[in-house]
Design an enzyme around this catalytic site. Structure first.
Site, PDB file in Angstrom:
ATOM      1  N   HIS A   1       2.128   6.816   2.833  1.00 22.26           N
ATOM      2  CA  HIS A   1       1.555   8.142   2.800  1.00 22.26           C
ATOM      3  C   HIS A   1       2.028   9.118   4.036  1.00 22.26           C
ATOM      4  CE1 HIS A   1      -0.553   6.991   6.303  1.00 22.26           C
ATOM      5  NE2 HIS A   1      -1.226   5.988   5.833  1.00 22.26           N
TER       6      HIS A   1
ATOM      7  N   LYS B   1       0.815  -1.250  -0.078  1.00 20.26           N
ATOM      8  CA  LYS B   1      -0.067   0.017  -0.250  1.00 20.26           C
ATOM      9  C   LYS B   1       0.843   1.111  -0.099  1.00 20.26           C
ATOM     10  CE  LYS B   1      -3.990  -1.910   2.271  1.00 20.26           C
ATOM     11  NZ  LYS B   1      -4.797  -1.744   3.465  1.00 20.26           N
TER      12      LYS B   1
ATOM     13  N   HIS C   1       2.951   8.317   7.364  1.00 20.21           N
ATOM     14  CA  HIS C   1       4.240   7.170   7.393  1.00 20.21           C
ATOM     15  C   HIS C   1       5.401   8.135   7.318  1.00 20.21           C
ATOM     16  CE1 HIS C   1       1.198   4.206   5.881  1.00 20.21           C
ATOM     17  NE2 HIS C   1       1.367   3.845   7.158  1.00 20.21           N
TER      18      HIS C   1
HETATM   19  N1  ARG Z   1       0.429   0.199   9.838  1.00 20.99           N
HETATM   20  C1  ARG Z   1      -0.476   1.154  10.485  1.00 20.99           C
HETATM   21  C2  ARG Z   1      -1.140   2.227   9.431  1.00 20.99           C
HETATM   22  O1  ARG Z   1      -0.286   2.353   8.432  1.00 20.99           O
HETATM   23  C3  ARG Z   1       0.152   1.991  11.296  1.00 20.99           C
HETATM   24  C4  ARG Z   1       0.805   1.152  12.630  1.00 20.99           C
HETATM   25  C5  ARG Z   1       0.850   2.025  13.839  1.00 20.99           C
HETATM   26  N2  ARG Z   1       1.258   1.289  15.097  1.00 20.99           N
HETATM   27  C6  ARG Z   1       0.516   0.471  15.731  1.00 20.99           C
HETATM   28  N3  ARG Z   1       1.198  -0.282  16.825  1.00 20.99           N
HETATM   29  N4  ARG Z   1      -0.872   0.184  15.563  1.00 20.99           N
HETATM   30  O2  ARG Z   1      -2.190   2.785   9.871  1.00 20.99           O
END
Ligand code: ARG
Length: 643
Positions: free
Chosen positions: A168, A165, A171
């Site tokens: 964005h 994905k 991130h």
């Molecule tokens: N992968 C998730 C996203 O892109 C963020 C993860 C954040 N960390 C967690 N422990 N939930 O939205």
């Protein structure tokens, strides 16, 4: 980060850790602590006030005209009008070699350091401690009075993109802020574990695997896994989209017919057939096989994951970031979730609702947190469920003193629910060691060719733009040895500085023109300021390693002294930053310094001055360059020597 660790250790070893009678006071590491200790003791004796109280109330100032340290006398809890008390204390303060007689300014007592001793200490230390100046390995000790007890351990979870994905803006910000927090804790002596929690599990990876059968290409996968997997993902999703229409239509037909009391057997058979061959259903089945541990399914998924990680590593390296752990949703063990279910049930956190297991926070004194599903009707866990399993696993595995989650403010509720569940399950202490560091949104992040998909695209585009900007100044451009590389570094600095310019909670507009400009408080300007100091050192033809033998008493001008006072406060800025956890705390300090520098160049000339004066001024500029460099490194920037 390795070089940061090395510099902290160097300094901590070198300092005999001469302990002060005041808690959190490190005169051998932080020059301002010499002054705090001195003021607290002298004023305490002269006025009969507890010196610990004075020490703890001495505050730094926002501008140099308010002094180097200031004491808001009301905080001393003495029953007297603050203005009068300030005046009285000012008159009682004894003569000192280190500081001028304090001035009472309303309810504040202002202290100004005497220039000569400050200059000797500060310039001497910066020039000898170099990259270690400002770091403080004691702050991260479990017990500062007993180093043998070791360092405190912190997990910083950040970046955490989702495989296949787009990477964005959320991130990007998490990566920048998380990298900074890791550096900050490193220079403050913590044992830092940098963790990336990938989105790498769920039905979408079943979809991706099936999509790869239709659209996949081995060569493209190995060459550019991130883009290729994203292409595959987009294509297969298009099919899912196309299949959804007829299914939905049929469902509606069935509904209307049923309402009319008509027979729907044919339609239902038709629907079952459509669903059965749909990509969505196939993905569900594939993912089920992953969950059940099918080796082939897992092998393909592991390849996608490994190749993506390898590529991410290259990109992170450009930002000076390397993760210690690539964890992810896939890594959370079923057992951890199972034991979490039990604990939640036992503690009465969860209940059944419509076949699913939910936590109703409104019943546990947390109205704002609403309800959350913990286990779906079909028994599968959710994003939150995995986080609950993960928090328990990490606690057990790492025994951390603190854990920070660097995640967008859009997930405020998610993290609040996670911490609340953890607490309600009976892990109050664990919950109290965890913190969500959030941030606002970036608007309009796109490359000039269209919207962004990946971090690489952004960095490439900003680098190109930076190259164009650099070319506009032909003379300067011709002196840059490796323009492509410099443009790349300046581009990265542009993005990062723009991101760090406001408080984290504020969002901002992604503005390519503004961020790549050499004018204003931008990344390129910061780099330019550093490069200018480097160039000055080259042109001076002095031996930079011998500058500490300069005669600092020649530095008498207002500009020189103010710059030294600002340099003296760098260790305090880092201490303050460990409280705010805001990159802007460091960044605004650095810009304050660059502004002061730019107004000093005409007044404090190096070239053309008498040899001794030239050497002393060069020592001052070399010290400023060092602190600028140290600050930029904490932010995660690569200071350039020519721009
Ligand atoms: N992968 C998730 C996203 O892109 C963020 C993860 C954040 N960390 C967690 N422990 N939930 O939205």
């Amino acid at each position: 980060a390795d070089s940061l660790t090395a510099s902290v250790q160097a300094l901590t070893l070198q300092s005999t850790t001469k302990t002060s009678k005041f808690a959190g006071c490190f005169p051998t590491l932080n020059p301002m602590d010499i002054y705090r200790e001195h003021i607290a003791e002298e004023l305490g004796k002269a006025a009969g006030i507890d010196s610990d109280l004075i020490f703890s109330r001495l505050a730094w100032t926002n501008t140099l005209d308010k002094g180097d340290l200031s004491l808001p006398v009301a905080a001393l809890r003495i029953k007297k009008k603050p203005d009068e008390l300030a005046a009285e204390l000012a008159s009682k303060f004894p003569e000192s070699d280190l500081i001028h007689p304090p001035t009472a300014f309303g309810p504040h007592l202002q202290f100004f350091c005497k220039a000569a001793p400050l200059t000797n200490t500060v310039l001497g230390r910066i020039l000898s401690e170099k990259a270690a100046f400002g770091t403080n390995g004691n702050m991260g000790l479990k017990d500062p009075s007993d180093p043998s007890k070791g360092q405190k351990k912190i997990i910083i979870e950040f970046s955490s993109p989702n495989i296949a994905k787009p990477f964005h803006a959320g991130h990007l910000r998490s990566t920048i802020i998380g990298g900074f927090l890791a550096n900050l804790h490193t220079v403050m002596g913590w044992d830092v574990i940098k963790m990336n929690y990938l989105g790498d599990w769920g039905k979408q990876y079943g979809l991706l695997a099936n999509g790869f059968k239709y659209f996949g290409n081995e060569e493209a996968l190995t060459k550019d896994p991130i883009n290729h997997l994203f292409d595959v993902y987009v294509k297969i999703n298009r099919i899912v989209g196309d299949q959804e229409g007829p299914i939905k239509e049929l469902k509606e037909q069935i509904k209307t017919k049923k309402e009319k009391g008509e027979d729907v057997a044919t339609e239902e058979a038709e629907l079952a057939k459509l669903v059965d061959v749909s990509e969505d259903e196939k993905a569900r089945r594939y993912f089920k096989s992953m969950e059940d541990g099918d080796p082939d399914a897992l092998a393909l998924w592991a390849r996608f994951r490994d190749l993506s990680i390898a590529k991410y590593k290259q990109t992170y390296a450009r930002l000076n970031i390397d993760f210690d752990v690539y964890s992810g949703e896939s890594q959370v063990k079923a057992e951890s979730m199972a034991s979490a279910y039990k604990a939640m049930e036992k503690a009465g956190v969860t209940e059944e609702s419509d076949g699913a297991i939910i936590a109703d926070f409104t019943k546990h004194g947390a109205k704002k947190l609403g309800k959350a599903i913990i286990v779906r009707k079909d028994g599968t866990p959710l994003y939150l469920t995995r986080d609950i399993g993960a928090i328990l696993e990490r606690d057990e595995k790492y025994h951390f003193d603190k854990m920070i989650y660097v995640v967008a403010a859009q997930q405020d509720l998610h993290l609040a629910q996670l911490f609340k569940v953890t607490e309600l399950m009976g892990n109050k202490d664990l919950a109290s060691r965890c913190q969500h560091i959030n941030f606002g949104m970036v608007h309009g992040m796109s490359t000039r060719k269209g919207t962004v998909k990946f971090l690489d695209d952004i960095l490439r585009d900003v680098g190109d733009k930076m190259h164009e900007v650099m070319k506009k100044n032909e003379t300067k451009y011709s002196q840059v040895a490796n323009p492509e590389e410099t443009a790349d570094t300046l581009g990265i600095t542009s993005v990062m500085v723009q991101d760090m310019t406001g408080k984290r909670v504020n969002g901002y507009d992604f503005n390519l023109d503004a961020m790549t400009s050499f004018e204003g408080d931008t990344g390129p300007y910061l780099q330019y300021a550093h490069a200018r100091l480097c160039s000055m050192a080259r042109k001076s033809e002095l031996n930079i390693d011998e500058l500490d033998s300069a005669d600092f008493s020649l530095l008498t001008e207002r500009h020189a002294i103010d710059l030294i006072r600002l340099l003296a406060s760098w260790p305090d800025v880092l201490v303050n930053t460990s409280k705010t956890l805001e990159p802007v705390t460091v960044l605004s300090y650095l810009f304050r310094m660059t502004h002061m520098l730019s107004s000093s160049y005409d007044v404090l000339k190096v070239i053309g001055s008498e040899p001794e004066l030239k050497k002393a001024r060069m020592a001052l500029y070399a010290a400023a360059r060092q602190v600028l460099n140290n600050g930029m490194r904490v932010l995660g920037l690569n200071p350039v020597e020519r721009s």
